[in-house]
Scaffold this motif. Sequence first.
Motif, PDB file in Angstrom:
ATOM      1  N   ARG A 129       4.513  -9.214  -1.063  1.00  0.00           N
ATOM      2  CA  ARG A 129       4.663  -8.211  -2.113  1.00  0.00           C
ATOM      3  C   ARG A 129       4.202  -8.816  -3.423  1.00  0.00           C
ATOM      4  O   ARG A 129       4.355 -10.021  -3.651  1.00  0.00           O
ATOM      5  N   ALA A 160      -3.640  -1.355  -8.928  1.00  0.00           N
ATOM      6  CA  ALA A 160      -4.572  -0.601  -8.091  1.00  0.00           C
ATOM      7  C   ALA A 160      -5.168  -1.495  -7.005  1.00  0.00           C
ATOM      8  O   ALA A 160      -5.340  -1.076  -5.853  1.00  0.00           O
ATOM      9  N   ARG A 163      -2.671  -1.951  -4.208  1.00  0.00           N
ATOM     10  CA  ARG A 163      -2.659  -0.779  -3.337  1.00  0.00           C
ATOM     11  C   ARG A 163      -3.854  -0.801  -2.386  1.00  0.00           C
ATOM     12  O   ARG A 163      -3.723  -0.522  -1.191  1.00  0.00           O
ATOM     13  N   GLU A 164      -5.022  -1.166  -2.894  1.00  0.00           N
ATOM     14  CA  GLU A 164      -6.229  -1.239  -2.070  1.00  0.00           C
ATOM     15  C   GLU A 164      -6.091  -2.311  -0.985  1.00  0.00           C
ATOM     16  O   GLU A 164      -6.583  -2.152   0.142  1.00  0.00           O
ATOM     17  N   PRO A 168       2.554  -4.161  -0.887  1.00  0.00           N
ATOM     18  CA  PRO A 168       3.614  -3.437  -1.586  1.00  0.00           C
ATOM     19  C   PRO A 168       3.740  -3.949  -3.029  1.00  0.00           C
ATOM     20  O   PRO A 168       3.612  -5.146  -3.287  1.00  0.00           O
ATOM     21  N   LEU A 169       3.998  -3.026  -3.935  1.00  0.00           N
ATOM     22  CA  LEU A 169       4.021  -3.336  -5.363  1.00  0.00           C
ATOM     23  C   LEU A 169       5.426  -3.175  -5.923  1.00  0.00           C
ATOM     24  O   LEU A 169       6.110  -2.190  -5.659  1.00  0.00           O
ATOM     25  N   GLY A 194       2.587   3.896  -7.588  1.00  0.00           N
ATOM     26  CA  GLY A 194       2.922   3.794  -6.172  1.00  0.00           C
ATOM     27  C   GLY A 194       3.792   2.606  -5.824  1.00  0.00           C
ATOM     28  O   GLY A 194       3.747   2.114  -4.693  1.00  0.00           O
TER      29      GLY A 194
END
Length: 375
Positions: A129, A160, A163-164, A168-169, A194
């Motif tokens: 993460r 971003a 996510r790509e 997990p953020l 997200g």
Amino acid sequence: MARPNHAGPASAAPDPRSIDTDDRPFVLIWEVTQACDLACDHCRADAQPARHPEELTTEEGKRLLDEAREFGEGQLVVLSGGDPLARPDLLELVEYGTEIGLRVTLTPSGTSSLTPAVVGDLADAGVRRLALSLDGASAESHDDFRGEAGSFEQTVEAAAAAREAGLPLQINTTVCASTADELPALRDRVADLGAVLWSVFFLVPVGRGQLLDPVSPERAEEILAWLSEVSEESPFGVKTTEAPHYRRVAIQRRRDASEAPPEDGIGRRLGITAGDGFAFVSHTGELYPSGFLPESAGSVREEDLVGLYRESDLFRSLRDPDALSGKCGACEFRHVCGGSRSRAYAHAGDPTASDPLCAYVPEGYDGPMPAGRVD
């Protein structure tokens, strides 16, 4: 599209309800360096541009990770800083920790070093993460707080990229007098990015954070109640750092302790505090209950990490809620909250003293109020 991860099989997270915090921490943070290009207003580490000459070496770091594995399967290790990207061996450390079965996460700084390519490399190395900091909902407010123009844009771009890459953020936000009004807008940012978790840190006056104004106990209470509502309505989890009375507020809102949220949404139980489910290794190897509680239990260069966590007098005292003094010691919620031991230490010089940020007064309590209370 997510990138493939080549670092070996992922370790499963242990059931948080099964973990005995006398035996192991939920979270072990290793401050791999104090070096960082930012000059954030709240910086606990009082970070500097250059790396410290006495940082743990690569081999010492690997030995530390080996010892962390002895806590048990799937131990969570957070590589923090400063900015971990200032270490040229960071990918090697991530890969090694992942290969030996640790769950390795990372808290890099939002700088030009955190490019999409670097984020992809971290994902390939096995990072589980990525935790990024947003302390303002706009570029102007965030960059002012972080002391670096462009930090907001770089952080959003890194989110971003995460996510790509299929990472997990987590978004970390500092709560103090200058950021509190932006929390609703920040909540919207967290959703838009997200994120799976919003980690909300309530200021402890250490490092450069001593120059900032905290919120009052009454304002903190309002924010905690609001965060409890946010956690019920949002697609992401919410956890607090150095504000364990969030759990007490959630219980009071539900009027039934059995309905209090047991986890933060990604496998960590709420309510951990410094030294009790939480441990911090400094860049030079000192083991602290928290990065915000700079009282050392010993050096991992000289003693075994697991033994220090389990047996040191400091950590054992912090795992005994009945050893707390003052208002926290008299509180019926001390076993599910316990107050911020770091803030108590910062204000009273005693990690078992009462947390001055908590507005709650136990029924019938007429003793002294916490030292350093902000009214």
